[in-house]
Scaffold this motif. Structure first.
Motif, PDB file in Angstrom:
ATOM      1  N   ASP A 133     -41.714 -13.411  15.654  1.00 26.88           N
ATOM      2  CA  ASP A 133     -41.481 -14.131  14.397  1.00 26.88           C
ATOM      3  C   ASP A 133     -40.714 -13.288  13.386  1.00 26.88           C
ATOM      4  O   ASP A 133     -39.825 -13.789  12.690  1.00 26.88           O
ATOM      5  N   PHE A 136     -36.782 -13.110  13.004  1.00 28.25           N
ATOM      6  CA  PHE A 136     -35.991 -14.138  12.343  1.00 28.25           C
ATOM      7  C   PHE A 136     -36.055 -14.077  10.816  1.00 28.25           C
ATOM      8  O   PHE A 136     -35.525 -14.938  10.130  1.00 28.25           O
ATOM      9  N   GLU A 137     -36.680 -13.021  10.310  1.00 33.41           N
ATOM     10  CA  GLU A 137     -36.635 -12.776   8.868  1.00 33.41           C
ATOM     11  C   GLU A 137     -35.296 -12.175   8.464  1.00 33.41           C
ATOM     12  O   GLU A 137     -34.933 -12.170   7.292  1.00 33.41           O
ATOM     13  N   ASN A 159     -40.104 -21.056  14.514  1.00 33.46           N
ATOM     14  CA  ASN A 159     -38.990 -20.154  14.806  1.00 33.46           C
ATOM     15  C   ASN A 159     -38.296 -20.519  16.114  1.00 33.46           C
ATOM     16  O   ASN A 159     -37.085 -20.332  16.248  1.00 33.46           O
ATOM     17  N   LYS A 162     -36.017 -23.137  15.214  1.00 29.13           N
ATOM     18  CA  LYS A 162     -34.941 -22.557  14.418  1.00 29.13           C
ATOM     19  C   LYS A 162     -33.845 -21.985  15.305  1.00 29.13           C
ATOM     20  O   LYS A 162     -32.654 -22.241  15.080  1.00 29.13           O
TER      21      LYS A 162
END
Length: 218
Positions: A133, A136-137, A159, A162
């Protein structure tokens, strides 16, 4: 092939011996393992072999906490690992590489996003093996391949959706694969490894055949 070791004194009290393979290529492959999945583990080991067989230069980056067999807190120690990885990388950028291919697994996918910021003058390609996770920041806009298992609990459905929608990412899902791209059946796990390596090799060969952008000198 010229194989040598890039040394770095780590803050974890060990000297890192990072494998660097030179083959007079204008492409450097940077391999970044996971937190509990070192470069000696199957996926990373065979990734290095494939990149070498294709004729590319390869840098395998190790982490001080892994080599010293100590714990790791991503919230307080991530910056240390990222900085040490950058220091190792910079020791290998003396020649005029035109393309950088990042191949990270799990924690490595987060680190490669950080290192990507320091290499803005190079053409970049990113391969995310079992992204998490936190990957994807700070996602990159460069061409990407992401390989994940359908039973991987380190990435949530939001995500996953995404990355399915991102046009720059080619997503491959390994049926029943967990975060190590394995399952409870040994032979099926070997099949998963074989499939993963085939996909990886095909993608790298496809990238190698593409014309390279001219490196910008600053």
């Amino acid at each position: 092939m010229n194989k040598k070791f890039i040394q770095l004194k780590s803050q974890w009290g060990v000297t890192l011996e990072n494998i660097y393979i030179e083959q007079n290529s204008d492409t450097l492959v940077i391999i970044l393992p996971g937190e509990g999945y070192s470069n000696a583990k199957p996926i990373m080991y065979y990734t290095q072999k494939i990149a070498s067989e294709i004729g590319l230069d390869v840098l395998c980056i190790d982490y001080g906490f892994q080599i010293s067999h100590k714990g790791f807190d991503i919230n307080t120690e991530f910056d240390i690992v990222a900085k040490e990885s950058e220091q190792v990388l910079k020791k290998c950028l003396s020649k005029n590489y035109k393309r950088i291919i990042f191949i990270g697994k799990s924690l490595g996918t987060i680190i490669q996003n950080e290192l990507s910021k320091e290499l803005v003058d190079y053409e970049q390609v990113h391969i995310y093996l079992t992204p998490v996770d936190k990957t994807f920041e700070n996602i990159t806009n460069h061409p990407c391949l992401a390989i994940t298992g359908t039973a991987d609990n380190k990435i949530n459905s939001f995500n996953m959706l995404k990355i399915e929608k991102m046009k720059n990412i080619e997503l491959v899902k390994i049926d029943n694969g967990n975060h190590r791209l394995e399952c409870s059946d040994t032979l099926k796990s070997i099949e998963m490894l074989n499939k993963t390596m085939k996909i990886l090799k095909e993608f790298i060969i496809k990238i190698k055949k593409k014309p390279k952008k001219k490196h910008i000198e600053i």
